[in-house]
Scaffold this motif. Sequence first.
Motif, PDB file in Angstrom:
ATOM      1  N   GLU A 182      57.858  38.695  33.142  1.00 58.46           N
ATOM      2  CA  GLU A 182      58.013  39.676  34.217  1.00 58.46           C
ATOM      3  C   GLU A 182      57.224  39.195  35.441  1.00 58.46           C
ATOM      4  O   GLU A 182      57.765  38.617  36.360  1.00 58.46           O
ATOM      5  N   ASN A 183      55.931  39.430  35.424  1.00 60.17           N
ATOM      6  CA  ASN A 183      55.044  38.977  36.505  1.00 60.17           C
ATOM      7  C   ASN A 183      53.620  39.055  35.981  1.00 60.17           C
ATOM      8  O   ASN A 183      53.015  40.122  35.967  1.00 60.17           O
ATOM      9  N   ILE A 184      53.095  37.933  35.535  1.00 63.97           N
ATOM     10  CA  ILE A 184      51.781  37.914  34.896  1.00 63.97           C
ATOM     11  C   ILE A 184      50.673  38.383  35.835  1.00 63.97           C
ATOM     12  O   ILE A 184      49.624  38.856  35.392  1.00 63.97           O
ATOM     13  N   GLY A 185      50.924  38.276  37.144  1.00 65.74           N
ATOM     14  CA  GLY A 185      49.914  38.697  38.109  1.00 65.74           C
ATOM     15  C   GLY A 185      50.104  40.113  38.624  1.00 65.74           C
ATOM     16  O   GLY A 185      49.469  40.501  39.605  1.00 65.74           O
ATOM     17  N   SER A 186      50.937  40.888  37.963  1.00 65.90           N
ATOM     18  CA  SER A 186      51.234  42.241  38.437  1.00 65.90           C
ATOM     19  C   SER A 186      50.113  43.221  38.070  1.00 65.90           C
ATOM     20  O   SER A 186      49.266  42.944  37.212  1.00 65.90           O
ATOM     21  N   GLU A 187      50.136  44.369  38.728  1.00 68.35           N
ATOM     22  CA  GLU A 187      49.153  45.413  38.409  1.00 68.35           C
ATOM     23  C   GLU A 187      49.356  45.908  36.978  1.00 68.35           C
ATOM     24  O   GLU A 187      48.398  46.219  36.280  1.00 68.35           O
ATOM     25  N   GLN A 206      42.165  34.463  29.848  1.00 72.66           N
ATOM     26  CA  GLN A 206      41.895  33.279  30.656  1.00 72.66           C
ATOM     27  C   GLN A 206      42.609  33.356  32.007  1.00 72.66           C
ATOM     28  O   GLN A 206      42.071  32.906  33.025  1.00 72.66           O
ATOM     29  N   PHE A 207      43.801  33.956  32.023  1.00 74.89           N
ATOM     30  CA  PHE A 207      44.501  34.129  33.292  1.00 74.89           C
ATOM     31  C   PHE A 207      43.686  35.013  34.227  1.00 74.89           C
ATOM     32  O   PHE A 207      43.505  34.680  35.406  1.00 74.89           O
ATOM     33  N   THR A 216      40.426  42.520  41.324  1.00 76.25           N
ATOM     34  CA  THR A 216      39.637  43.366  42.220  1.00 76.25           C
ATOM     35  C   THR A 216      40.535  44.133  43.178  1.00 76.25           C
ATOM     36  O   THR A 216      40.282  45.299  43.502  1.00 76.25           O
ATOM     37  N   GLN A 217      41.611  43.486  43.606  1.00 72.83           N
ATOM     38  CA  GLN A 217      42.573  44.145  44.492  1.00 72.83           C
ATOM     39  C   GLN A 217      43.184  45.368  43.800  1.00 72.83           C
ATOM     40  O   GLN A 217      43.330  46.432  44.409  1.00 72.83           O
ATOM     41  N   TYR A 218      43.512  45.223  42.516  1.00 74.72           N
ATOM     42  CA  TYR A 218      44.104  46.345  41.784  1.00 74.72           C
ATOM     43  C   TYR A 218      43.060  47.401  41.426  1.00 74.72           C
ATOM     44  O   TYR A 218      43.330  48.601  41.485  1.00 74.72           O
TER      45      TYR A 218
END
Length: 388
Positions: A182-187, A206-207, A216-218
């Motif tokens: 999907e999106n590993i960097g998603s909220e 680890q990601f 921190t943004q989320y």
Amino acid sequence: MRAIKILGFFFLISFAGFGQINWQPTLAEAFKQAKVENKLVLVECFHPQCSHCISLNQNLDDPEIQRVLNEKYINYRIDISNRIQYQELKDRNISLIQWPVFLVFNKEDSLTNYVEPTELLASLKLQLANVEFSSDLKCDRVGIEEPNIDLLSKCGVYYRMTQNIEKNNEMANYLYFWLNQENIGSEKSWMVYKKSVSSSDNLLAQFWLQNLSLATQYEKSENVVKEIMAAQLQTKMISLYKSDKLTPQDVVTLKEELTKIGADETKILSFTWNLELITLIKSGDFKNAKILCNKVVNQFPTPGAFITVFRLINDQMNTSELNSFFEENIEVLTQKAVKNQELSKELLLQSARFYSKANNLKACRESLQKAAELGFNQQQEFEEKYCR
């Protein structure tokens, strides 16, 4: 008239429990009754100062919910603020990460499921009516062929609660695989991670260790992110401490991960000194082991810290190479601990073990005698083990 009063009394007795959840007095009684009635045990875990818990307990006054709980389960509740009650969970190696929560046990005393109850009455009724609530999670069947992120996350929480770090890491790796689709960097990924993952020995952790600014943004708080990461690194530290496969590289990796989240030298030392000392003792590097011991007690100059170092040395080795560290500190430490009976007793017990390694059996027996005077009741057993 008297007959009417008697009938009225029995009428009240007959309906005294009507409209109430049948809470068992103890967890042991709940499991005993579950075997008799062939039912699951439902344990409500709450804290009296938790607003969500207060809302839940108000909803539990609903007659329909009371009927369902009484029909389907043997019920018990644990006040998290009550240390004796909470110990019942700790005795079963269960560590709660949030509350309120319903824990579901089978009659053999095994945790098979859990539910995070909603605050809305209508939603709570649906949760309790859901047949899945009563079934085993079957987390051992979930994995790479099951692209169900919600179920993987729930199993991650389950293994986190039951402190099965190996299985939790396995779920986290599966989560990484499917979240990456999907999106590993998603909220959503971050929310799943912080709730479901207990250690850093997995791909998902680890990601996020590499993407703290995104977290921190989320989270909208760097400190909160660091606290979440620190808790997971602490879990990793505990796991490594219990492992018989600990290596120096494990210690180096843990230090690097602590550095990534901004831990200072003192924090890193507090997390890793015990692991590093074990590796130094195992390798026979007693010179650097002594240097590390002195560094620890200089950084944390309390009787408790000294005793913790003494105990670890005694637990890890049967030889006297580190007796000099003990001898250089015992006199001053004894004076510091004398005001605290429990610390003094523990210090005397660890001293006896050190004297045993140095073959000073007289001093060993004297230490145990002094410990006995402070209430230690295993003097003879320890003498036979260490002072003969």
